[in-house]
Write a protein that holds these residues in place. Sequence first.
Motif, mmCIF file in Angstrom:
data_model
loop_
_atom_site.group_PDB
_atom_site.id
_atom_site.type_symbol
_atom_site.label_atom_id
_atom_site.label_comp_id
_atom_site.label_asym_id
_atom_site.label_seq_id
_atom_site.Cartn_x
_atom_site.Cartn_y
_atom_site.Cartn_z
ATOM 1 N N ALA A 83 0.911 -1.313 0.173
ATOM 2 C CA ALA A 83 0.055 0.087 -0.031
ATOM 3 C C ALA A 83 0.792 1.309 -0.130
ATOM 4 O O ALA A 83 0.553 2.337 -0.657
ATOM 5 N N ILE A 84 1.906 1.032 0.713
ATOM 6 C CA ILE A 84 2.663 2.507 0.851
ATOM 7 C C ILE A 84 3.417 2.400 -0.354
ATOM 8 O O ILE A 84 3.624 3.809 -0.987
ATOM 9 N N VAL A 87 1.106 4.342 -2.666
ATOM 10 C CA VAL A 87 0.828 5.867 -2.422
ATOM 11 C C VAL A 87 2.111 6.612 -2.989
ATOM 12 O O VAL A 87 1.942 7.552 -3.862
ATOM 13 N N THR A 91 0.331 7.708 -6.608
ATOM 14 C CA THR A 91 -0.192 8.780 -5.969
ATOM 15 C C THR A 91 0.706 9.994 -6.171
ATOM 16 O O THR A 91 0.285 11.016 -6.765
ATOM 17 N N LEU A 92 1.833 9.854 -5.586
ATOM 18 C CA LEU A 92 2.606 10.808 -5.443
ATOM 19 C C LEU A 92 3.642 11.163 -6.604
ATOM 20 O O LEU A 92 3.704 12.405 -7.274
ATOM 21 N N SER A 177 10.102 5.362 -4.059
ATOM 22 C CA SER A 177 9.073 4.200 -4.545
ATOM 23 C C SER A 177 10.215 3.196 -5.223
ATOM 24 O O SER A 177 9.900 2.031 -5.291
ATOM 25 N N SER A 199 -0.767 -2.522 -5.306
ATOM 26 C CA SER A 199 -0.371 -0.916 -5.446
ATOM 27 C C SER A 199 -0.920 -0.071 -6.283
ATOM 28 O O SER A 199 -1.363 1.171 -5.844
ATOM 29 N N VAL A 202 -4.431 0.888 -4.705
ATOM 30 C CA VAL A 202 -4.242 1.931 -3.819
ATOM 31 C C VAL A 202 -3.767 3.413 -4.210
ATOM 32 O O VAL A 202 -4.534 4.287 -4.010
ATOM 33 N N GLY A 203 -2.809 3.296 -5.086
ATOM 34 C CA GLY A 203 -2.588 4.624 -5.540
ATOM 35 C C GLY A 203 -3.494 5.396 -6.563
ATOM 36 O O GLY A 203 -3.807 6.429 -6.486
ATOM 37 N N LEU A 206 -6.475 7.183 -4.432
ATOM 38 C CA LEU A 206 -6.011 8.215 -3.867
ATOM 39 C C LEU A 206 -5.824 9.361 -4.898
ATOM 40 O O LEU A 206 -6.108 10.634 -4.531
ATOM 41 N N THR A 210 -7.818 12.815 -4.559
ATOM 42 C CA THR A 210 -7.016 14.088 -4.761
ATOM 43 C C THR A 210 -7.890 15.001 -5.854
ATOM 44 O O THR A 210 -7.933 16.136 -5.657
#
Length: 322
Positions: A83-84, A87, A91-92, A177, A199, A202-203, A206, A210
Amino acid sequence: MVEPVRDRLRMNHTKAIFLAIFVTFLWSTSWVFIKYGLEEIPPILYAGLRYGIAAICLLPFLLIRKNLKSLKQLKIKDFILIAILGVFHYTLTQGAQFVALKYLPASTVTLMLNFTTVLVALFSISFLNEKLNSIKWVGIGINVAGIVIFFAANNEFNAQLIGIFIAAFGVLFNAISSILGRSINRKKNSPPVVITCLSMIVGSILLFVTSYIRGEQLPSLGMSEWSIIVWLAVINTALAFTLWNISLRELTAAESSITTNTMPIQITIMVSIFYGESISPIEIVGILITCLGTFLVQFNFKSKTKKSKQVIPLSNEKRKVL
């Protein structure tokens, strides 16, 4: 018994290199499509659509018996790490890239992202215990120098400050990442498609959240725009990121990162082909220097000079096989 195992490991490593290079080609074509689509679609929503559709495409593969069994065997700690990764990697990193492309030329964004290699090399020493020999460090330096020479010829540094600021965050997130992806995939506890799909789910979620908070709305799109989104999602994302995770099972974090450093060159060549932009002699020099740096990082020249038991450097998990 030792030599056949080492030969197989060397072969797997070579295949992983070419697989990673193929993935960078797919990703390079993405930047051309993304820049075109940003004329109509808000950046965060665009990223959410790309990775959301890709995650949906990968979901059926989780129902395959092997993948389903692997999914059930994952521990809470594994789910948290994946999950991290989602993100930071989607996402980032991807969110920052899409927004940066709204303000900057694609070549400028990719130039900045190539400094990820230096951060990954430093992080991998501390967190993954993947030390680099002197030749690989020289290769990284040559690679970065080639990138700088290539884009300095175009004066690509005259860009908006906000775009540079966002792209700089993208570099940091991309480096983190890369370390997380290598750390998860080198354990080989789960098939790459499982890691990619979870992954990405999750990304992408988010990214949509956003986008909603930012008040972005989907405009009316034609067949060409939807075709680009679907192609980006299925081929350049679902397929490409799965292949990338496969390559990470063999390549170190620094090796995988340096491979992506060929993307600015590929992107510029594509722009030259499709949009008629010429490449100057200085840019050609930059291309050659960048390729030389990539070669030095990817291949180990000690394999021909050392004894057989030192043919290739092995990670801790590979030593256990022997």
